[in-house]
Design a protein around this motif. Sequence first.
Motif: not given
Length: 643
Positions: A240-242, A273-276, A280-282, A392-393
């Motif tokens: 959701a955050v991403a 962008t950083a949050a996404w 997404m990595a997490l 691509s996202s």
Amino acid sequence: MAEPGRASTTTQRAQKPSPCGAGARWWRLLRQFGALLLLCLSVQAHALILELREARASVTIQGQTTEQTVRLPYHWDRAHGGQQGQAIIHLTFALAELPARPYGLYVPRLGNAYEIWLNGVLLEHNGDMRNFNGPDYAKSPRYVDITPGLLGGQNEFLVKIRADKGRRGGLAPLLLGPVDEVQPLYEQDLHLRNTGSIVVAVLSLLVGGVALSLWATQIAPAEPGQSGRPVRDRLYLLAAVAELSWTINVGDVLIENPPLGWPWWGMVTIAATAAWVCTMALFCIEVAGWRRHLLFQWLWRWILLLLAANPFATVLALGLGHPLALTIWYAALGLTCLALTPPFLYKAVRNGSIAHRLVAVALLVNTLVGLRDIYAFRVSTTYGGTTMLRYSSILFGLALAYIVIARLHSARGQLEGLLASMSAQIKAKELELQDSYQRVTMLARGQARADERTRILRDMHDGVGSHISTAIRQLQSGRAADAEVLHTLRDSLDHLKLSIDAMNVPPGDITALLANVRYRLEPRFLACDIRLAWDVDLLEPVAAMDAGVMAQLQFMLFEIFSNVLQHSKATTLCIHAHPCEAPQRGVRLQIIDDGHGFDVDQPRGQGLLSLQERAHAIGATLGLASRPGSTVVEITMGSAPSG
């Protein structure tokens, strides 16, 4: 005049360089074949499009103006890192012949604010050239229609730009040509950059909203060591955050006049962008099940540290004019994603689930595309273009959709299994209850039969047995007359017959009970010269009177009639039975004889005491009134009749 493409101030669109190596010959053949095929399909495709690159620029920074020759694309941040200013760019070109049809000008990117002049005529302008950090018009491609009358043999474009610090101001090469050739290029770029961004933003918003609602409503199983306390699924929260962060980032392309001034709005979009990327990595770590792995716990901390460091890098780049800080931060983030990708892909290929493999594909594609975007927008000198990461996202959203569907399908299967198990258990319990009910019913019936036998035996003992015992004592004493003994035996016989008749009387049917009493006792009254007068209504059955109550009422009537026969010396006996008057509901029985009566205040004998006890036992009211010539015994049953 020079022909298009031969003037010193113009160049044709850049050709793709030939590759090197062993395959160069084949590559040339393929290129020649492709060029021939393209020529066959469109003989003069884009032949008249001029790509203007060579220019002279007057650059003003902090009140100082310098003249220089530039070659487009002109990237302000690359040329004047961390400074704001203005530039007036002159592009001259010649036409071999004057156009007879409308021309169009397509500029992939320019700004942040701009003015476009052609031969001294203002074609288009957006933004205030003197108001720095205002609206940003460098996000969308620009297209201007040019009437043929504005063009001559020698021409000059004059483009004024206002470039803000760290805001990607500048000027891309200008494309000039016929409308039917230039406008499709502009529309293609517009759809790719703007229309596509709208679609991606809407999809991200929907996916983020669904993920947030799932996180708020779905409860994951309790984690070990948390004392069985249920927790919400972190996977949905990260998604959701991403996705919501990505909505802000992608939607920024559509916002030329942001709600916050620059550089604050730029910090918001970069933070999104950083949050996404970080969430997404997490998210990938959660999908792989590595949350408790020591190495990935440190990776968790490192990603969170990168996320916390993003505002500082953004301030250095946008606020203080050091774009390298943000480039280094992007590089660290890219390397982190590269470090995460190989083990994630390895596990996905080796023993990963379908969801894991889908996320692995999304991670691989987005990592490669993200590195391409970092190079294109942070390292190379190109200016313009579109970030491909926004498209691509979508793969992450599709992977999340599959995870949700798979989990719902699994939950549905578990629910169906649980329902089937519960149904089987309920059916087994129903069978057990049915068996228990049958056993209880049989026991109840047996108990009822036993109670009925007990009652009959008690009635026989209290009624018939008592009378026979009395007759025996009378015979043994030798003092009783034969008539007394005969009367006692007749009472015993009548009592026995009435007891047998009572077995067949429906519960609560007082009319049937009185009919049996009349049938059994009327001959004895007539033999004793006592006339019976019956005044009995057709009474509705009384619901509260079961077989035991009916038997008690019958004993009371028999006791009253027996007393009349033995002691009253009456000539007439009247029996009245009527429903009680409203509002009281019930039945009132009255037995009236014209005998000599008795004193109701004197101590009562055993017969009257027995009547009172039986009346109390069945909840009836017993009333006595006697005087010479009239003795009244009244029995009132207060229960309401059944429908």
